[in-house]
Write a protein that holds these residues in place. Structure first.
Motif, short mmCIF file in Angstrom:
data_model
loop_
_atom_site.label_atom_id
_atom_site.label_comp_id
_atom_site.label_asym_id
_atom_site.label_seq_id
_atom_site.Cartn_x
_atom_site.Cartn_y
_atom_site.Cartn_z
N LEU A 1 -0.62 1.05 3.02
CA LEU A 1 -1.68 1.91 2.50
C LEU A 1 -2.87 1.06 2.05
O LEU A 1 -4.03 1.42 2.30
CB LEU A 1 -1.15 2.72 1.31
CG LEU A 1 -0.12 3.82 1.58
CD1 LEU A 1 0.33 4.45 0.26
CD2 LEU A 1 -0.68 4.90 2.48
N VAL B 1 -2.03 7.61 5.28
CA VAL B 1 -0.64 7.95 4.94
C VAL B 1 0.29 7.66 6.13
O VAL B 1 1.41 7.19 5.95
CB VAL B 1 -0.54 9.42 4.51
CG1 VAL B 1 0.91 9.85 4.40
CG2 VAL B 1 -1.24 9.62 3.17
N GLY C 1 1.36 4.14 6.14
CA GLY C 1 2.43 3.85 5.19
C GLY C 1 3.78 4.31 5.69
O GLY C 1 4.76 3.56 5.64
#
Length: 299
Positions: free
Chosen positions: A99, A223, A226
């Motif tokens: 992230l 996102v 991640g």
């Protein structure tokens, strides 16, 4: 290059009793007529940029110019330090770092496109968190980057690596496959295991559309970087445990091409479909168009 498919890459490694990373270095020396030391130094420089991006994302303000994103890498790291996580410390740290790098990219900071800017967080997230965990030196990590590069080379030449061409399955998926295969090699797995990790990872992203809100590589891209780091770790663990990709990894790459080619244009980074066209996606886009500070809904 003497290989264009993963099975050829694996066969060469077997014939020459070497790793994917070492073979890739050899190939690049022959391809570019550049000394190995120089090629290695350049890759080492790239790794330094990755580490700098992680550090910046963890220590500095990374609010993007749009105001839509920023600070989630630090939030996740703070959550990790506060107590037990749901996904485990190794996964949480890889997510936090992935992230962070993606947020640095969105804030116009310096990153390494691996393989693209939109997927720049996955490999640093996996590599740097693993280096801290296992205590590997930089030379080991740089050789791992060459392994990732060899895998990316095959994917790029047989399918897609950009969301605009093949959806997020191609952009984030490629990074996940590269990170998964390289992680197997970093842990001492065989080239065959590394190649299986690529197929296992790519299967989990097939069909993933590219739908950036307002056309920016922020929502949902950060996102997805991640979560992609976690998928890479999981695929590496499967392969190291002996799980094999029942569909050969080269065939999975072919499927990525098939699915991406059939994907409608509204799901290929045009912001005309998917999350970009949800009511909130439209509201955020409109607020940016009117230059109104965007109010981000946390999820």
């Amino acid at each position: 290059m003497r290989f264009s498919h993963l099975h050829e890459l694996g066969a060469l490694c077997a014939e020459e009793s070497t790793t994917i990373g070492r073979l890739m270095i050899k190939e690049q020396v022959q391809e570019t007529n550049t000394p190995e030391e120089e090629i290695f130094r350049q890759m080492a420089d790239y790794y330094e940029v990755m580490k700098e991006a992680v550090h910046r994302g963890q220590t500095q303000d990374t609010v993007s110019r749009s105001g839509l994103t920023g600070g989630d890498g630090k939030r996740l790291a703070e959550y990790l330090r506060a107590g037990e996580t749901c996904s485990g410390d190794a996964s949480a740290l890889a997510m936090a770092y992935a992230l962070s790098v993606s947020e640095v990219n969105a804030s116009m900071g310096r990153i390494v496109a691996t393989p693209t800017a939109g997927s720049c967080g996955v490999i640093p997230g996996v590599f740097i968190s693993a280096q801290e965990r296992f205590g590997w030196d930089d030379e080991h990590m740089v050789r791992g980057l060459f392994a990732a590069g060899a895998i990316g080379y095959v994917i790029a030449n047989n399918s897609f690596i950009s969301g605009a061409e093949g959806g997020c399955q191609a952009e984030i998926g490629s990074a996940i496959g590269m990170a998964a295969g390289a992680m197997v090699e970093l842990r001492g797995g065989t080239p065959e295991q590394a190649i299986h990790a690529v197929g296992l990872a790519l299967k989990n992203t097939l069909g993933l559309i590219c739908d950036p809100v307002a056309g920016l590589v922020e929502i949902p891209c950060i996102v997805r970087n991640g979560l992609g780091a976690v998928t890479a770790l999981a695929a590496a663990d499967m392969a190291l445990a002996g799980v094999r990709s029942a569909i050969p990894s080269d065939e999975v790459i072919d499927v990525m091409l098939e699915v991406g080619s059939a994907m409608p244009s509204k799901h290929r980074e045009t912001a005309k479909g998917g999350l970009a066209q949800t009511p909130t996606g439209k509201r955020l886009t409109e607020s940016l168009t009117r230059n109104i500070p965007a109010k981000k809904d946390k999820s």
